[in-house]
Design a protein around this motif. Structure first.
Motif, PDB file in Angstrom:
ATOM      1  N   ARG A 137      -7.686  12.884   2.172  1.00  0.00           N
ATOM      2  CA  ARG A 137      -7.324  11.508   2.530  1.00  0.00           C
ATOM      3  C   ARG A 137      -6.687  11.457   3.923  1.00  0.00           C
ATOM      4  NH1 ARG A 137      -6.600   7.589  -1.023  1.00  0.00           N
ATOM      5  NH2 ARG A 137      -8.567   8.507  -1.726  1.00  0.00           N
ATOM      6  N   LEU A 138      -5.827  12.396   4.236  1.00  0.00           N
ATOM      7  CA  LEU A 138      -5.194  12.431   5.553  1.00  0.00           C
ATOM      8  C   LEU A 138      -6.225  12.643   6.658  1.00  0.00           C
ATOM      9  CD1 LEU A 138      -1.952  14.490   4.806  1.00  0.00           C
ATOM     10  CD2 LEU A 138      -2.128  12.024   5.161  1.00  0.00           C
ATOM     11  N   LEU A 139      -7.213  13.484   6.387  1.00  0.00           N
ATOM     12  CA  LEU A 139      -8.274  13.707   7.363  1.00  0.00           C
ATOM     13  C   LEU A 139      -9.064  12.426   7.589  1.00  0.00           C
ATOM     14  CD1 LEU A 139      -9.929  15.575   9.188  1.00  0.00           C
ATOM     15  CD2 LEU A 139     -11.297  16.206   7.163  1.00  0.00           C
ATOM     16  N   ALA A 140      -9.342  11.699   6.518  1.00  0.00           N
ATOM     17  CA  ALA A 140     -10.079  10.436   6.642  1.00  0.00           C
ATOM     18  C   ALA A 140      -9.281   9.426   7.465  1.00  0.00           C
ATOM     19  CB  ALA A 140     -10.386   9.872   5.257  1.00  0.00           C
ATOM     20  N   ILE A 141      -7.974   9.353   7.212  1.00  0.00           N
ATOM     21  CA  ILE A 141      -7.115   8.435   7.975  1.00  0.00           C
ATOM     22  C   ILE A 141      -7.117   8.821   9.445  1.00  0.00           C
ATOM     23  CG2 ILE A 141      -4.739   7.644   8.320  1.00  0.00           C
ATOM     24  CD1 ILE A 141      -4.339   8.089   5.272  1.00  0.00           C
ATOM     25  N   GLU A 142      -6.995  10.119   9.712  1.00  0.00           N
ATOM     26  CA  GLU A 142      -6.972  10.610  11.086  1.00  0.00           C
ATOM     27  C   GLU A 142      -8.244  10.221  11.829  1.00  0.00           C
ATOM     28  OE1 GLU A 142      -4.643  14.402  12.766  1.00  0.00           O
ATOM     29  OE2 GLU A 142      -6.301  14.846  11.406  1.00  0.00           O
ATOM     30  N   GLN A 143      -9.358  10.134  11.092  1.00  0.00           N
ATOM     31  CA  GLN A 143     -10.635   9.755  11.681  1.00  0.00           C
ATOM     32  C   GLN A 143     -10.836   8.233  11.730  1.00  0.00           C
ATOM     33  OE1 GLN A 143     -13.259  11.991   9.122  1.00  0.00           O
ATOM     34  NE2 GLN A 143     -13.038  13.883  10.324  1.00  0.00           N
ATOM     35  N   GLY A 144      -9.805   7.494  11.307  1.00  0.00           N
ATOM     36  CA  GLY A 144      -9.849   6.039  11.414  1.00  0.00           C
ATOM     37  C   GLY A 144     -10.433   5.319  10.223  1.00  0.00           C
ATOM     38  N   HIS A 145     -10.484   5.989   9.063  1.00  0.00           N
ATOM     39  CA  HIS A 145     -11.045   5.360   7.859  1.00  0.00           C
ATOM     40  C   HIS A 145      -9.909   4.872   6.954  1.00  0.00           C
ATOM     41  CE1 HIS A 145     -14.890   6.815   9.172  1.00  0.00           C
ATOM     42  NE2 HIS A 145     -14.532   8.083   9.054  1.00  0.00           N
ATOM     43  N   PHE A 146      -9.827   3.559   6.777  1.00  0.00           N
ATOM     44  CA  PHE A 146      -8.788   2.952   5.945  1.00  0.00           C
ATOM     45  C   PHE A 146      -9.416   2.150   4.796  1.00  0.00           C
ATOM     46  CE2 PHE A 146      -7.403   2.847  10.449  1.00  0.00           C
ATOM     47  CZ  PHE A 146      -6.389   3.790  10.384  1.00  0.00           C
ATOM     48  N   ASP A 147     -10.534   2.629   4.309  1.00  0.00           N
ATOM     49  CA  ASP A 147     -11.372   1.845   3.404  1.00  0.00           C
ATOM     50  C   ASP A 147     -10.629   1.289   2.191  1.00  0.00           C
ATOM     51  OD1 ASP A 147     -13.334   2.654   5.162  1.00  0.00           O
ATOM     52  OD2 ASP A 147     -13.995   4.323   3.924  1.00  0.00           O
ATOM     53  N   GLY A 148      -9.791   2.114   1.557  1.00  0.00           N
ATOM     54  CA  GLY A 148      -9.186   1.685   0.301  1.00  0.00           C
ATOM     55  C   GLY A 148      -7.916   0.878   0.434  1.00  0.00           C
ATOM     56  N   TRP A 149      -7.332   0.820   1.609  1.00  0.00           N
ATOM     57  CA  TRP A 149      -6.022   0.187   1.770  1.00  0.00           C
ATOM     58  C   TRP A 149      -6.067  -1.297   1.409  1.00  0.00           C
ATOM     59  CZ3 TRP A 149      -2.450   2.519   5.950  1.00  0.00           C
ATOM     60  CH2 TRP A 149      -2.713   3.879   6.113  1.00  0.00           C
ATOM     61  N   GLN A 150      -7.030  -2.017   1.998  1.00  0.00           N
ATOM     62  CA  GLN A 150      -7.151  -3.445   1.737  1.00  0.00           C
ATOM     63  C   GLN A 150      -7.515  -3.698   0.279  1.00  0.00           C
ATOM     64  OE1 GLN A 150      -6.470  -5.987   3.858  1.00  0.00           O
ATOM     65  NE2 GLN A 150      -6.796  -7.333   2.110  1.00  0.00           N
TER      66      GLN A 150
END
Length: 238
Positions: A137-150
């Motif tokens: 999940r941290l790697l995905a965030i670092e790459q700019g992916h925030f898909d599940g937050w909203q």
């Protein structure tokens, strides 16, 4: 030290500094090292400290509001969008980012349906048992992916847990955070949280604010008030 075994005590202190359990333990070890150094013929060198960036404001307060609210109004007059959220800002972001991982069906984590978090939420087992999920999940965030937050914000609205403070944290705060805070910085903040979830979930600055060019945190202190250790640690980190 009462037994005057200074070298043995000094060695223990230095070993603690190599792998402290938390920042409080590290701080205590530094104070002990300073006391012991002379007895074992060592020179104590204090760690490099950071310089606080401060401004002093004299603000009218006819309604006798909290100084944080007065300060927020001042920055709003300077063009900032300001939220007085203290710890709730970053904690809520963490809760939204990690919601499905926090409530993952890890064996032994949940014993009743009313828990606000897994039983190991505030010890080292939380990260160790979910390391692969969290690191992914941290790697995905670092790459700019925030898909599940909203999605989590919309579908979990009002469901209680230790992290997301629905009564204070808003859609606007979430949108501005994701559009203004670089993903790499979010990951570094989350990694600091994960090192010690129990203690690092507090001490964050009072105000988080955004404008057209960026964002900033502001810790507010009224006359006679002073920074606490856990607040200084977050400021040093920032």
């Amino acid at each position: 030290m009462a037994q005057q075994q200074y070298q043995a005590a000094y060695d223990v202190v230095k070993n603690i500094q190599h792998d402290p359990k938390n920042e409080d333990e590290y701080g205590v070890s530094l104070r002990l090292e300073k006391k012991l150094a002379k007895s074992v013929n060592h020179i104590f060198t204090a760690p490099k400290t950071f310089a606080l960036k401060t401004i002093q404001l004299q603000l009218a307060n006819p309604e006798h509001q909290r100084v944080e609210h007065c300060t927020a109004r001042y920055f709003e007059s300077q063009g900032w969008t300001v939220f007085y959220l203290e710890n709730q800002f970053l904690n809520s972001l963490f809760g939204l980012a990690m919601w499905d991982i926090i409530f993952a069906p890890i064996k032994g984590s949940f014993i009743n349906p009313y828990q606000l978090a897994p039983l190991d939420m505030f010890n080292s087992e939380f990260y160790l048992k979910r390391k692969d999920l969290i690191d992914e999940r941290l790697l995905a965030i670092e790459q700019g992916h925030f898909d599940g937050w909203q999605t989590h914000f919309e579908t979990k609205q009002g469901i209680s847990n230790y992290w997301v403070h629905w009564e204070l944290f808003s859609q606007q705060a979430l949108t501005l955070a994701l559009s203004h805070i670089p993903p790499t910085q979010l990951v570094r903040m989350f990694r600091r949280l994960l090192k010690d979830l129990r203690h690092h979930r507090s001490g964050m600055p009072d105000l988080i604010m955004f404008n057209n060019t960026g964002y900033q945190w502001v810790e507010v202190k009224g006359p006679g008030d002073k920074l606490q250790d856990h607040q200084l640690r977050w400021l040093a980190f920032f």
